[in-house]
Design an enzyme around this catalytic site. Structure first.
Site, short mmCIF file in Angstrom:
data_model
loop_
_atom_site.label_atom_id
_atom_site.label_comp_id
_atom_site.label_asym_id
_atom_site.label_seq_id
_atom_site.Cartn_x
_atom_site.Cartn_y
_atom_site.Cartn_z
N LYS A 185 25.08 66.52 43.28
CA LYS A 185 25.77 65.72 42.27
C LYS A 185 27.18 65.34 42.75
O LYS A 185 27.83 66.14 43.43
CB LYS A 185 25.87 66.57 40.98
CG LYS A 185 25.87 65.74 39.73
CD LYS A 185 25.80 66.61 38.50
CE LYS A 185 26.66 66.03 37.40
NZ LYS A 185 26.72 66.85 36.23
N ARG A 189 26.91 69.55 19.90
CA ARG A 189 27.80 68.61 19.21
C ARG A 189 27.08 67.80 18.15
O ARG A 189 27.61 67.55 17.08
CB ARG A 189 28.40 67.61 20.23
CG ARG A 189 29.48 68.19 21.09
CD ARG A 189 29.75 67.30 22.24
NE ARG A 189 28.54 67.12 23.04
CZ ARG A 189 28.51 66.60 24.26
NH1 ARG A 189 29.61 66.15 24.80
NH2 ARG A 189 27.38 66.50 24.92
O1 PNS Z 1 28.22 70.73 31.32
P1 PNS Z 1 26.78 70.38 31.54
O2 PNS Z 1 26.64 69.42 32.70
O3 PNS Z 1 26.09 69.89 30.30
O4 PNS Z 1 26.04 71.76 31.97
C1 PNS Z 1 24.68 71.78 32.34
C2 PNS Z 1 24.30 73.13 32.99
C3 PNS Z 1 25.24 73.47 34.10
C4 PNS Z 1 24.34 74.22 31.93
C5 PNS Z 1 22.84 72.99 33.50
O5 PNS Z 1 22.72 71.81 34.25
C6 PNS Z 1 22.40 74.16 34.37
O6 PNS Z 1 22.22 75.26 33.89
N1 PNS Z 1 22.26 73.92 35.69
C7 PNS Z 1 21.90 74.93 36.66
C8 PNS Z 1 20.53 74.67 37.27
C9 PNS Z 1 19.45 75.21 36.36
O7 PNS Z 1 19.39 76.36 36.03
N2 PNS Z 1 18.56 74.27 35.95
C10 PNS Z 1 17.48 74.58 35.03
C11 PNS Z 1 17.95 74.43 33.60
S1 PNS Z 1 16.62 74.56 32.51
#
Ligand code: PNS
Length: 164
Positions: free
Chosen positions: A44, A93
């Site tokens: 990303k 939210r």
């Molecule tokens: O601030 P954000 O971008 O909404 O956070 C999203 C986050 C970091 C919580 C989510 O993308 C995440 O947990 N990413 C880590 C990879 C992972 O575990 N993916 C499977 C999620 S079901």
């Protein structure tokens, strides 16, 4: 032994907004300590580097007994397991958040049934606030200084000045 009064609040924090701060403060009414875990996803592109995102958080939250700033890469559940924590905190939210948050919570539960996700609802003043919109507004020359901490306001202005 798992620590019961500890939770992880994961996110991109690109950048931190007052909405995130609101969720952390609400979380601290329930938990003794919250680990704010900043995601490093090499696939990303972020506006702020991992170091910058963590540095902003550390400049705001100065009591590591209550709020620890950390980062993680890979699966959230792996990180939460490594830390020996039971609970993930997320903010909810609006209805629009629900679907994705529900999917993530259920998928995380599928991979690791031990972990619970707890949602906090922010103040209505932040119900429409997101890091994405904040970045877009600054990039287009607008200002939402009341929606982000002062340091983020300054850094956003710096970033987009550099890019012009
Ligand atoms: O601030 P954000 O971008 O909404 O956070 C999203 C986050 C970091 C919580 C989510 O993308 C995440 O947990 N990413 C880590 C990879 C992972 O575990 N993916 C499977 C999620 S079901």
């Amino acid at each position: 032994m798992l620590e019961k009064n500890l939770a992880v609040y994961p996110g991109s924090y690109d950048p931190l907004t007052n909405g995130h701060i609101d969720i952390i403060e609400r979380g601290l009414k329930i938990f003794d300590k919250i680990i704010v875990a900043v995601l490093k996803n090499p696939a990303k592109t972020y506006l702020f580097s991992l170091e910058e995102r963590q540095q902003i958080l550390r400049s705001i939250f100065k009591d590591p007994q209550k709020i620890e700033i950390d980062h993680f890469e890979g699966l959230l559940v792996d990180y939460v397991n490594r830390k020996g924590i039971n609970t993930v905190v997320r903010g909810l939210r609006a209805i629009s958040d629900f679907e994705i948050e529900f999917q993530m919570a259920m998928m995380n539960r599928k991979i690791e049934p031990r972990i619970e996700t707890i949602f906090f609802v922010p103040s209505d003043a932040y119900s429409f606030l997101s890091s994405k919109l904040v970045k877009e507004i600054y990039q287009l020359g607008g200002e939402v200084g009341s929606m982000v901490p002062q340091i983020v306001d300054l850094k956003l202005k710096e970033k987009f000045r550099q890019q012009k």
